[in-house]
Scaffold this active site. Structure first.
Site, PDB file in Angstrom:
ATOM      1  N   TRP A 151       0.807  -1.217   0.000  1.00 53.73           N
ATOM      2  CA  TRP A 151       0.000   0.000   0.000  1.00 53.73           C
ATOM      3  C   TRP A 151       0.835   1.260   0.000  1.00 53.73           C
ATOM      4  CZ3 TRP A 151       1.603   2.790   4.025  1.00 53.73           C
ATOM      5  CH2 TRP A 151       2.204   2.085   5.063  1.00 53.73           C
ATOM      6  N   GLY A 229       6.036  -7.184   3.003  1.00 51.80           N
ATOM      7  CA  GLY A 229       6.845  -7.483   4.176  1.00 51.80           C
ATOM      8  C   GLY A 229       7.628  -8.780   3.966  1.00 51.80           C
ATOM      9  N   THR A 232       5.637 -12.069   4.454  1.00 53.24           N
ATOM     10  CA  THR A 232       4.748 -12.332   3.308  1.00 53.24           C
ATOM     11  C   THR A 232       5.578 -12.833   2.129  1.00 53.24           C
ATOM     12  OG1 THR A 232       3.406 -10.474   4.049  1.00 53.24           O
ATOM     13  CG2 THR A 232       2.950 -11.314   1.858  1.00 53.24           C
ATOM     14  N   GLU A 250      10.456  -8.124  -3.469  1.00 50.01           N
ATOM     15  CA  GLU A 250      11.012  -6.858  -2.960  1.00 50.01           C
ATOM     16  C   GLU A 250      10.438  -6.664  -1.565  1.00 50.01           C
ATOM     17  OE1 GLU A 250      13.224  -5.278  -4.533  1.00 50.01           O
ATOM     18  OE2 GLU A 250      13.039  -6.162  -6.520  1.00 50.01           O
ATOM     19  N   CYS A 284      10.272   1.297   2.109  1.00 51.47           N
ATOM     20  CA  CYS A 284      11.190   0.175   2.349  1.00 51.47           C
ATOM     21  C   CYS A 284      12.625   0.653   2.497  1.00 51.47           C
ATOM     22  CB  CYS A 284      11.078  -0.816   1.199  1.00 51.47           C
ATOM     23  SG  CYS A 284      11.251  -0.011  -0.396  1.00 51.47           S
ATOM     24  N   LYS A 455      19.845 -10.337   1.429  1.00 47.35           N
ATOM     25  CA  LYS A 455      19.412 -10.888   2.715  1.00 47.35           C
ATOM     26  C   LYS A 455      17.878 -10.873   2.830  1.00 47.35           C
ATOM     27  CE  LYS A 455      22.465  -8.186   5.096  1.00 47.35           C
ATOM     28  NZ  LYS A 455      23.290  -7.710   6.221  1.00 47.35           N
ATOM     29  N   GLU A 462      13.637  -5.017  -9.581  1.00 44.08           N
ATOM     30  CA  GLU A 462      12.742  -4.222 -10.415  1.00 44.08           C
ATOM     31  C   GLU A 462      13.602  -3.216 -11.165  1.00 44.08           C
ATOM     32  OE1 GLU A 462       8.688  -4.003  -7.782  1.00 44.08           O
ATOM     33  OE2 GLU A 462      10.248  -2.564  -7.361  1.00 44.08           O
TER      34      GLU A 462
HETATM   35  P1  NAD Z   1       2.313  -6.882   3.390  1.00 41.46           P
HETATM   36  O1  NAD Z   1       3.336  -7.953   3.375  1.00 41.46           O
HETATM   37  O2  NAD Z   1       1.381  -6.827   4.534  1.00 41.46           O
HETATM   38  O3  NAD Z   1       1.383  -6.983   2.086  1.00 41.46           O
HETATM   39  C1  NAD Z   1       1.909  -6.914   0.786  1.00 41.46           C
HETATM   40  C2  NAD Z   1       0.923  -7.566  -0.171  1.00 41.46           C
HETATM   41  O4  NAD Z   1       0.902  -8.976   0.085  1.00 41.46           O
HETATM   42  C3  NAD Z   1      -0.518  -7.082   0.002  1.00 41.46           C
HETATM   43  O5  NAD Z   1      -1.148  -7.029  -1.255  1.00 41.46           O
HETATM   44  C4  NAD Z   1      -1.125  -8.172   0.862  1.00 41.46           C
HETATM   45  O6  NAD Z   1      -2.529  -8.279   0.724  1.00 41.46           O
HETATM   46  C5  NAD Z   1      -0.438  -9.400   0.299  1.00 41.46           C
HETATM   47  N1  NAD Z   1      -0.404 -10.564   1.211  1.00 41.46           N
HETATM   48  C6  NAD Z   1      -0.400 -10.560   2.565  1.00 41.46           C
HETATM   49  N2  NAD Z   1      -0.362 -11.837   3.028  1.00 41.46           N
HETATM   50  C7  NAD Z   1      -0.327 -12.638   1.930  1.00 41.46           C
HETATM   51  C8  NAD Z   1      -0.272 -14.049   1.744  1.00 41.46           C
HETATM   52  N3  NAD Z   1      -0.257 -14.907   2.770  1.00 41.46           N
HETATM   53  N4  NAD Z   1      -0.229 -14.544   0.484  1.00 41.46           N
HETATM   54  C9  NAD Z   1      -0.225 -13.697  -0.572  1.00 41.46           C
HETATM   55  N5  NAD Z   1      -0.306 -12.344  -0.463  1.00 41.46           N
HETATM   56  C10 NAD Z   1      -0.349 -11.832   0.783  1.00 41.46           C
HETATM   57  O7  NAD Z   1       3.095  -5.517   3.190  1.00 41.46           O
HETATM   58  P2  NAD Z   1       2.510  -4.039   3.256  1.00 41.46           P
HETATM   59  O8  NAD Z   1       2.227  -3.691   4.674  1.00 41.46           O
HETATM   60  O9  NAD Z   1       1.449  -3.869   2.239  1.00 41.46           O
HETATM   61  O10 NAD Z   1       3.786  -3.205   2.745  1.00 41.46           O
HETATM   62  C11 NAD Z   1       4.819  -2.846   3.582  1.00 41.46           C
HETATM   63  C12 NAD Z   1       6.023  -3.756   3.390  1.00 41.46           C
HETATM   64  O11 NAD Z   1       6.425  -3.739   2.026  1.00 41.46           O
HETATM   65  C13 NAD Z   1       7.218  -3.267   4.180  1.00 41.46           C
HETATM   66  O12 NAD Z   1       7.866  -4.367   4.766  1.00 41.46           O
HETATM   67  C14 NAD Z   1       8.098  -2.621   3.122  1.00 41.46           C
HETATM   68  O13 NAD Z   1       9.467  -2.582   3.448  1.00 41.46           O
HETATM   69  C15 NAD Z   1       7.828  -3.496   1.949  1.00 41.46           C
HETATM   70  N6  NAD Z   1       8.149  -2.774   0.720  1.00 41.46           N
HETATM   71  C16 NAD Z   1       9.263  -3.137   0.030  1.00 41.46           C
HETATM   72  C17 NAD Z   1       9.636  -2.433  -1.109  1.00 41.46           C
HETATM   73  C18 NAD Z   1      10.874  -2.808  -1.885  1.00 41.46           C
HETATM   74  O14 NAD Z   1      11.055  -2.298  -2.992  1.00 41.46           O
HETATM   75  N7  NAD Z   1      11.739  -3.658  -1.353  1.00 41.46           N
HETATM   76  C19 NAD Z   1       8.854  -1.366  -1.545  1.00 41.46           C
HETATM   77  C20 NAD Z   1       7.711  -1.028  -0.814  1.00 41.46           C
HETATM   78  C21 NAD Z   1       7.371  -1.737   0.317  1.00 41.46           C
END
Ligand code: NAD
Length: 498
Positions: A151, A229, A232, A250, A284, A455, A462
């Site tokens: 989100w 996360g 996930t 990511e 992130c 890690k 991407e």
């Molecule tokens: P989240 O892991 O809660 O959700 C991410 C997506 O996964 C959502 O669409 C969610 O509905 C889906 N999801 C959740 N559980 C799932 C499951 N069991 N199976 C399949 N899909 C599932 O993360 P969030 O709170 O939406 O985003 C924040 C996280 O994203 C932070 O940890 C942040 O660091 C990371 N992030 C990483 C980057 C990057 O480029 N590395 C960029 C943006 C955000």
């Protein structure tokens, strides 16, 4: 915007097959915004089937790359015209400030343009197979990809994945975050308006534990691409493993901002503030650990605290607001608990560390921008991603100590180095175990510049050619150009066959 946001499957908007919905609230006010269709396993299967049908009849990847690129460029133009409208919708659902969302969304057309250009420049290879053979290795699209997005930058992250996937000729099924689902359906319609055939872009909105799980467990996919996360990411990557398909993940981060005594202090403090608090700290690559060389530690920390105290919280639709709310009540509670735990473990809150008490912020999920000192490397705050407006400060002695502290982390996404010594910047960069390093900057991104970490920050990348190649696979064609007869079983002579 409609009261209920629908799914988008095979070019048509649709309610979920069981009529289920979930609600999205405005994090700045707590007021419900709209209901969203909650896709069932059956809806997910229909979306994957629509993507598969579109792939098999070649309606998209059968086009010449330059025709696909032309359509993506047309979509970029349509998107550029809708930035203000989309920026406002993003602010309403996730609470990021309008100034940030306008700046971010204004760049999104670049992703469509860049990957359209990559598709047109993509080339195969001709390995030397030896006399009598011509070997051509082409890159072909994978098929149907599942895109699972978070989100915090709903449209940017969707755009990063989608542009590479579509440019390479794949069909996609997008599962947006339940906290930021407003725009992918509009985007699917926009892409179809530009000329992407129906069925190529499908959107299934829903919760992670149901819709997200149905998608990542679906055996009809050819790739999974998740941003979210770390936990996930592990679940989704394990499902990709079961299906034996590639995965790009990511995930989380805990980026260090490494400040050397030779840096321009005022510029560095502005950079650390930008690193730590843009998006209310919910990125992130947030500068979550500000490491400062001991000689200038107090000076930098004093100035950082002073500037942090001046940040203006408020209505994210007000262009003067600098810090919006945290995205949800649950996330705000998580932030508050992380700070409370840090205090219990011996840390010192230098500013912030509380929910603001002003009445006009009382209905939203606000938390004051927070700087924390005296954090030990065994403390949770050092190791865990908070994903909110909280950063910590810690001194270091020399380059080796800075590198050791920066790498002492489960994540390896990004870091920034602040110094006026270019040699030092290069030496430290070489030692950091992260995917992205900025020197005298932070947060910068470009569609052509690879993005991904090491890690617990995930696998794959991407942006750039790597992302494009990640949406293709090689297909090797070996052509026998010899006119000599070959009949292995007609003789017992030694013949060359390998
Ligand atoms: P989240 O892991 O809660 O959700 C991410 C997506 O996964 C959502 O669409 C969610 O509905 C889906 N999801 C959740 N559980 C799932 C499951 N069991 N199976 C399949 N899909 C599932 O993360 P969030 O709170 O939406 O985003 C924040 C996280 O994203 C932070 O940890 C942040 O660091 C990371 N992030 C990483 C980057 C990057 O480029 N590395 C960029 C943006 C955000």
């Amino acid at each position: 915007m409609a009261d209920t946001l629908l799914l988008h499957i095979d070019g048509k908007d649709a309610a979920s097959s069981d009529g289920g919905t979930f609600e999205v609230r405005n994090p700045a006010t707590g007021v419900p915004l709209y209901d969203v269709a909650h896709a069932t396993a059956q809806d997910v299967a229909s979306a994957v089937a629509a993507g598969r049908a579109a792939f098999e009849d070649r309606r998209w990847h059968g086009m010449r790359p330059r025709d696909r690129a032309r359509i993506l460029n047309r979509a970029a133009g349509l998107l550029a015209d809708r930035i203000d409208e989309y920026a406002r919708l993003e602010v309403l659902q996730i609470g990021r400030t309008i100034r940030e969302m306008r700046a971010q969304l204004a760049r999104l057309p670049e992703w469509l343009e860049y990957f359209g250009a990559v598709a047109q420049s993509s080339e195969g290879t001709v390995p030397d197979f030896g006399e009598g053979y011509l070997n051509v290795v082409r890159r072909v699209p994978l098929g149907v990809a599942g895109l699972i997005t978070p989100w915090n930058h709903p449209l940017l992250i969707t755009m990063k994945k989608l542009s590479a996937a579509l440019a390479a000729g794949n069909s996609i099924v997008i599962k947006p975050s339940e906290l930021g689902p407003a725009l992918p359906c509009a985007l699917a319609a926009l892409l179809e308006e530009a000329g992407v055939p129906a069925g190529v872009v499908n959107v299934v909105t829903g919760l992670g534990g149901s819709t997200g799980r149905f998608l990542s467990e679906h055996r009809g996919l050819d790739k999974l691409d998740i941003t979210g996360g770390t936990e996930t990411g592990r679940v989704v990557a394990a499902n990709a493993g079961r299906s034996l398909i590639p995965v790009t993940a990511e995930l989380g981060g805990k980026a260090p901002v490494i400040v050397f005594a030779d840096a321009d202090i005022e510029r560095t403090v502005a950079g650390a503030l930008f690193a730590a608090f843009i998006a209310t700290g919910q990125t992130c690559v947030q500068g979550a650990r500000v490491l400062v060389q001991r000689d200038v530690y107090q000076q930098v920390v004093d100035r950082l605290v002073e500037r942090t105290r001046q940040l203006r919280l408020g209505d994210p639709l007000d262009p003067r607001t600098q810090i919006g709310p945290v995205v949800s009540r649950a996330q705000r509670d998580k932030v508050a608990q992380a700070v409370d735990r840090a205090k219990a473990q011996g840390a010192t809150v230098l500013c912030g560390g509380r929910v603001p008490d002003s009445p006009e912020l009382g209905h939203g999920w606000f938390y004051e921008p927070t700087v924390v000192g005296d954090v030990a490397s065994t403390d949770d705050l050092w190791r865990e991603e908070v994903f909110g407006p909280v950063t910590l400060v810690r001194p270091f002695d020399d380059e080796a100590d800075a590198v050791a502290q920066a790498n002492d982390c489960p994540f390896g996404l990004a870091a920034s180095i602040w110094t006026s010594d270019i040699g030092r910047a290069v030496r430290v960069t070489d030692e950091l175990d992260v995917g992205i390093v900025w020197v005298n900057d932070h947060h910068r991104i470009d569609p052509g510049s690879t993005w991904g970490g090491s890690k617990d920050s995930g696998i794959g990348s991407e942006n750039g050619w790597d992302a494009y190649r990640g949406y293709t696979r090689p297909k090797s064609v070996i052509i026998n150009s010899s006119d000599r007869p070959f009949d292995w079983f007609a003789t017992t002579d030694d013949l060359r066959y390998s």
